[in-house]
Motif scaffolding. Structure first.
Motif, short mmCIF file in Angstrom:
data_model
loop_
_atom_site.label_atom_id
_atom_site.label_comp_id
_atom_site.label_asym_id
_atom_site.label_seq_id
_atom_site.Cartn_x
_atom_site.Cartn_y
_atom_site.Cartn_z
N VAL A 1 0.87 -1.17 0.00
CA VAL A 1 0.00 0.00 0.00
C VAL A 1 0.91 1.22 0.00
N GLY A 2 0.71 2.11 -0.94
CA GLY A 2 1.57 3.28 -1.11
C GLY A 2 1.49 4.28 0.03
N LYS A 3 2.21 5.37 -0.14
CA LYS A 3 2.27 6.43 0.87
C LYS A 3 0.98 7.25 0.85
N HIS A 4 0.55 7.68 2.04
CA HIS A 4 -0.57 8.60 2.23
C HIS A 4 -1.87 8.10 1.62
N CYS A 5 -2.10 6.80 1.71
CA CYS A 5 -3.35 6.21 1.25
C CYS A 5 -4.35 6.19 2.40
N THR A 6 -5.62 6.04 2.06
CA THR A 6 -6.67 5.89 3.05
C THR A 6 -7.49 4.67 2.68
N LEU A 7 -7.51 3.68 3.58
CA LEU A 7 -8.37 2.52 3.41
C LEU A 7 -9.54 2.76 4.34
N THR A 8 -10.71 3.01 3.80
CA THR A 8 -11.86 3.34 4.63
C THR A 8 -12.30 2.09 5.40
N PRO A 9 -13.20 2.26 6.39
CA PRO A 9 -13.63 1.10 7.18
C PRO A 9 -14.11 -0.07 6.33
N HIS A 10 -13.68 -1.26 6.72
CA HIS A 10 -14.07 -2.55 6.13
C HIS A 10 -13.59 -2.75 4.70
N THR A 11 -12.58 -2.00 4.29
CA THR A 11 -11.97 -2.18 2.98
C THR A 11 -11.14 -3.46 2.99
N VAL A 12 -11.07 -4.14 1.87
CA VAL A 12 -10.22 -5.32 1.73
C VAL A 12 -9.24 -5.07 0.60
N VAL A 13 -7.94 -5.20 0.91
CA VAL A 13 -6.89 -5.13 -0.10
C VAL A 13 -6.42 -6.56 -0.31
N ALA A 14 -6.52 -7.04 -1.53
CA ALA A 14 -6.20 -8.44 -1.84
C ALA A 14 -4.72 -8.75 -1.64
N ALA A 15 -4.43 -10.00 -1.38
CA ALA A 15 -3.06 -10.46 -1.25
C ALA A 15 -2.29 -10.12 -2.52
N GLY A 16 -1.09 -9.55 -2.34
CA GLY A 16 -0.23 -9.23 -3.46
C GLY A 16 -0.59 -7.97 -4.24
N GLU A 17 -1.67 -7.32 -3.89
CA GLU A 17 -2.10 -6.12 -4.62
C GLU A 17 -1.16 -4.95 -4.33
#
Length: 192
Positions: free
Chosen positions: A128-144
């Motif tokens: 996950v890059g710099k200064h990102c925002t993952l909002t509540p209950h977000t899913v980032v897939a493996a290896g993404e």
């Protein structure tokens, strides 16, 4: 004693006690849980809340400067593959891992200034890059791989954050840490 005022037993360590390397300026709650066999490194002025879990079975955990790891969150969760990597999880500086968020181990990287929202999940090997925002209950897939300044919503929608508020966010994080240091009784020696 009434039922409303019952005493909650302390959370105990489950598993091996990991080798740790802490900056002298961190705040780590006595009831945080650190387990695993790989090193856990926490840099200056970071805060680990009560009941936060740092699990180094999947590899080394490195937490940067002025990070906040909230209660019931897990950094270094071992996914279904269960493989060990040299760097399980690396959090950059000024990262916030909010309540009940989970970051799986496996060369997973969270960039500087990123917020991992309440109940969000970051899969094994994601970057996950710099200064990102993952909002509540977000899913980032493996290896993404997520580019810098990306905002990801729980429904999968994405946008670029062009507000230019990095310095303001960092100042706010520093102020929050000052308050948390006064509120959370710290006991780093328990883990060494």
């Amino acid at each position: 004693m009434s039922k409303r005022h019952s005493i909650v037993p302390p959370i105990s360590q489950a598993g091996p006690k990991p080798p740790v390397q802490f900056s002298s300026s961190i705040t780590i709650a006595d009831s945080a849980v650190l387990t695993g066999s790989n090193p856990i490194v926490i840099h200056s002025e970071s805060v680990v809340h009560p009941r936060a879990r740092l699990e180094s079975l999947g590899g080394r955990i490195t937490i940067g400067r002025r990070c906040v790891v909230h209660e019931r969150s897990t950094v270094g969760a071992v996914g279904t593959e269960g493989r060990v990597t040299e760097n399980g999880v690396t959090l950059g500086d000024y990262v916030t891992v909010e309540v009940a968020a989970s970051i799986e181990a496996g060369d997973t990287v969270i960039g500087d200034g990123t917020t991992v929202g309440v109940g969000a999940k970051v899969g094994r090997g994601a970057v996950v890059g710099k200064h990102c925002t993952l909002t509540p209950h977000t899913v980032v897939a493996a290896g993404e791989v997520i580019p810098d300044f990306t905002v990801i919503y729980s429904n999968g929608m994405r946008r670029m954050d062009k507000r230019g508020v990095v310095e303001l966010k960092n100042k706010g994080q520093a102020r929050q840490i000052e308050v948390l240091r006064r509120m959370i009784p710290s006991n780093p020696s328990k883990f060494q």
